[in-house]
Scaffold this motif. Structure first.
Motif, mmCIF file in Angstrom:
data_model
loop_
_atom_site.group_PDB
_atom_site.id
_atom_site.type_symbol
_atom_site.label_atom_id
_atom_site.label_comp_id
_atom_site.label_asym_id
_atom_site.label_seq_id
_atom_site.Cartn_x
_atom_site.Cartn_y
_atom_site.Cartn_z
ATOM 1 N N GLN A 1 0.886 -1.149 0.040
ATOM 2 C CA GLN A 1 -0.043 0.029 0.156
ATOM 3 C C GLN A 1 0.854 1.269 -0.181
ATOM 4 N N LEU A 2 1.987 1.311 0.769
ATOM 5 C CA LEU A 2 2.872 2.351 0.659
ATOM 6 C C LEU A 2 3.520 2.873 -0.630
ATOM 7 N N GLU A 3 4.019 1.621 -1.172
ATOM 8 C CA GLU A 3 4.625 1.704 -2.516
ATOM 9 C C GLU A 3 3.694 2.312 -3.514
ATOM 10 N N VAL A 4 2.553 1.720 -3.562
ATOM 11 C CA VAL A 4 1.373 2.115 -4.501
ATOM 12 C C VAL A 4 1.243 3.739 -4.125
ATOM 13 N N ALA A 5 0.950 4.125 -2.901
ATOM 14 C CA ALA A 5 0.667 5.607 -2.396
ATOM 15 C C ALA A 5 1.837 6.259 -2.779
ATOM 16 N N ALA A 6 3.278 5.742 -2.883
ATOM 17 C CA ALA A 6 4.296 6.577 -3.215
ATOM 18 C C ALA A 6 4.201 6.898 -4.678
ATOM 19 N N ALA A 7 3.556 5.937 -5.550
ATOM 20 C CA ALA A 7 3.723 6.329 -6.993
ATOM 21 C C ALA A 7 2.523 6.891 -7.412
ATOM 22 N N HIS A 8 1.346 6.317 -6.766
ATOM 23 C CA HIS A 8 0.013 7.075 -7.084
ATOM 24 C C HIS A 8 -0.742 7.554 -5.847
ATOM 25 N N PRO A 9 -0.438 8.743 -5.247
ATOM 26 C CA PRO A 9 -0.807 9.146 -3.878
ATOM 27 C C PRO A 9 -2.498 9.059 -3.989
ATOM 28 N N GLU A 10 -2.963 9.328 -5.160
ATOM 29 C CA GLU A 10 -4.536 9.126 -5.305
ATOM 30 C C GLU A 10 -4.959 8.034 -4.896
ATOM 31 N N LEU A 11 -4.363 6.779 -5.014
ATOM 32 C CA LEU A 11 -4.824 5.481 -5.065
ATOM 33 C C LEU A 11 -4.691 4.999 -3.358
ATOM 34 N N LEU B 1 -5.919 4.511 2.829
ATOM 35 C CA LEU B 1 -5.705 4.962 4.111
ATOM 36 C C LEU B 1 -6.378 3.990 5.235
ATOM 37 N N ASP B 2 -7.419 3.621 5.180
ATOM 38 C CA ASP B 2 -8.077 2.868 6.004
ATOM 39 C C ASP B 2 -7.544 1.518 6.093
ATOM 40 N N GLY B 3 -7.108 0.849 4.979
ATOM 41 C CA GLY B 3 -6.564 -0.520 4.763
ATOM 42 C C GLY B 3 -5.105 -0.460 5.649
ATOM 43 N N ALA B 4 -4.414 0.738 5.326
ATOM 44 C CA ALA B 4 -2.976 0.859 5.870
ATOM 45 C C ALA B 4 -3.168 0.944 7.483
ATOM 46 N N VAL B 5 -4.117 1.867 7.775
ATOM 47 C CA VAL B 5 -4.623 1.684 9.229
ATOM 48 C C VAL B 5 -4.835 0.534 9.908
ATOM 49 N N GLU B 6 -5.544 -0.477 9.287
ATOM 50 C CA GLU B 6 -6.055 -1.564 9.713
ATOM 51 C C GLU B 6 -5.060 -2.544 9.661
ATOM 52 N N ASP B 7 -4.150 -2.444 8.790
ATOM 53 C CA ASP B 7 -2.922 -3.311 8.748
ATOM 54 C C ASP B 7 -1.665 -3.094 10.073
#
Length: 469
Positions: A286-296, A299-305
């Motif tokens: 999720q962090l790698e995707v967010a780094a490349a595409h912030p719009e994707l 956040l809820d999934g990252a917090v849950e993980d």
């Protein structure tokens, strides 16, 4: 030298030799004293017979020069004035009788005494004329007869004569036999005892070597196990039923427990690594995707993980502390209040808890009841009930649900670490499989138990029993 006597065999052999040596010394001394006393008594009896024989002749009125005296033994006859009146032939020297004279003084063999002397002797002595004193005195001394010097046991007997007054007879019996026997026995002991001690040492050395051979086998096998780190190996167990066999069995039991513990630890590390890999990988993705595409960014999934990872780390940390032997503490905790606090805010959970105090860690007990409620809500259809009551000397907390329950074959397996009965369900719903394992470990640390059975509503009922404070 230190290494030699550091051996059990050497110490056992030395101890056996010392014990036997002391026993032999005591027995030898007793034998020598008994032998000496017995032979001395025999010499005393012989001397007394000789003295009384001479006294009988004197009592019968035999003249001094007609007395039958054994020339092989020293005999003295002394009158009331201490004068030697008769003695053995060839008597050259004597000591121990109180009279050192060896040559009788010439006097008339049948000479009588004055009336005054008779009266004095009658006053001084209770013996009647012709009577021999029943008491005999004994003493030790030496004498030389015909050039041969020996040690003697002397007997002294008094006799009252009709015409010569009170006479004293000293007769001796040689102690040569006693000295010879004691010397021979002592020589035999001094020769035999060392040989016997050598035999005892050799036998003890061999016996202890045979007895300790299994111990050496156990030591050698343990050294090889340590070197190879192969805990599946076992030490040889002797077929005997002695302490060494029990030591081998206990050692094997310890190795088995250690193997189980190490295997459990390895499995725990492997399972923990596996469980940590999933949320970490998901979070990284999720962090790698967010780094490349912030719009994707989810956040809820990252917090849950992150929360799931945090909970798993906390569970692993608690298990590590429990495995390290962390104690439960000694504070008084109201188990009813803990149950009510953990049930507060949960949907479909009803509580009937009375105030029951136990001793332990409030935080760990909260974790137990929280894990049981999480598990019950995960499997319940609609309702979960919690009850806390007192049963004799125990506090009992029960958490029941109306789900499918737990099969009898799985009622112990569910308390193992990282075990999920439904392997197909998602990890997010099912957790890491540590909650019930933590609950049982905490219960055991508090001196209690945690079991599962069928609930009245058809689901599972988990019963926590703890000793009252």
């Amino acid at each position: 030298m230190r290494r030699l006597f550091g051996s059990v065999r050497a110490r056992a052999t030395l101890g056996a030799v010392l014990v036997v040596a002391v026993a032999l010394a005591a027995a030898g001394a007793a034998v020598l004293l008994s032998l000496r006393a017995n032979l001395t008594d025999q010499a005393a009896a012989k001397a007394e017979r000789t003295a009384r024989g001479v006294a009988s002749q004197l009592a019968a009125g035999t003249a001094y020069d007609r007395l039958e005296l054994d020339d092989d033994y020293p005999v003295q006859v002394v009158d009331a004035n201490g004068t030697l009146v008769a003695a053995s032939d060839d008597l050259e020297r004597i000591s121990g009788t109180g009279v050192e004279a060896v040559t009788p003084e010439p006097r008339s063999g049948g000479a009588g005494r004055s009336g005054d002397d008779d009266a004095d002797d009658a006053d001084d002595d209770s013996l009647e004329p012709g009577e021999i004193d029943e008491d005999t005195d004994f003493g030790d001394g030496s004498a030389t007869i015909d050039g041969k010097e020996d040690e003697y046991r002397f007997a002294t007997v008094r006799v009252e004569t009709k015409d010569r007054g009170l006479l004293t007879v000293h007769a001796g019996a040689s102690l040569d036999a006693e000295q010879s026997a004691v010397t021979t026995t002592t020589t035999g002991m001094l020769t035999g005892f060392p040989l016997l001690l050598c035999v005892v040492a050799a036998v003890t050395w061999l016996v202890t070597r045979r007895a300790l051979r299994p111990v050496e086998d156990i030591r050698r096998e343990m050294a090889e196990i340590t070197a190879s780190e192969d805990l599946s190996r076992r030490v040889p167990e002797p077929v005997t039923h002695d302490e060494v066999a029990r030591l081998a069995r206990t050692t094997n039991q310890t190795l088995a427990a250690l193997e189980t513990s190490v295997e459990r630890q390895r499995r725990f590390v492997a399972d923990a690594s596996h469980e940590l890999r999933s949320p970490i990988a998901s979070l990284r993705t999720q962090l790698e995707v967010a780094a490349a595409h912030p719009e994707l960014l989810d956040l809820d999934g990252a917090v849950e993980d992150t929360v799931r990872l945090q909970r798993l780390a906390a569970d692993l940390l608690l298990l590590a502390r429990l495995d390290a032997g962390e104690g439960p503490g000694d504070k008084r905790v109201d188990l009813g209040a803990v149950a009510r606090g953990e049930a507060r805010g949960r949907d479909g959970v009803s509580v009937a808890a009375e105030a029951v105090e136990v001793t332990g860690s409030r935080g760990q007990l909260e974790r137990v009841l929280g894990n049981l409620l999480d598990n019950a809500q995960r499997h319940a259809r609609s309702a979960v009930t919690v009850s806390v009551r007192r049963e004799g000397a125990w506090a009992v907390a029960e958490v029941a649900d109306d789900g499918d329950g737990v099969a009898v074959a799985d009622r112990e397996r569910i308390f193992e670490r990282f075990v999920r009965l439904d392997e197909a369900r998602s990890r997010d719903d099912g957790g890491a499989g540590l909650g019930l394992a933590i609950a049982r470990d905490v219960a055991a640390r508090h001196g209690g138990t945690l079991t599962v059975r069928d609930a009245p509503a058809g689901g599972a009922l988990f019963a926590l029993r703890l000793p009252l404070a």
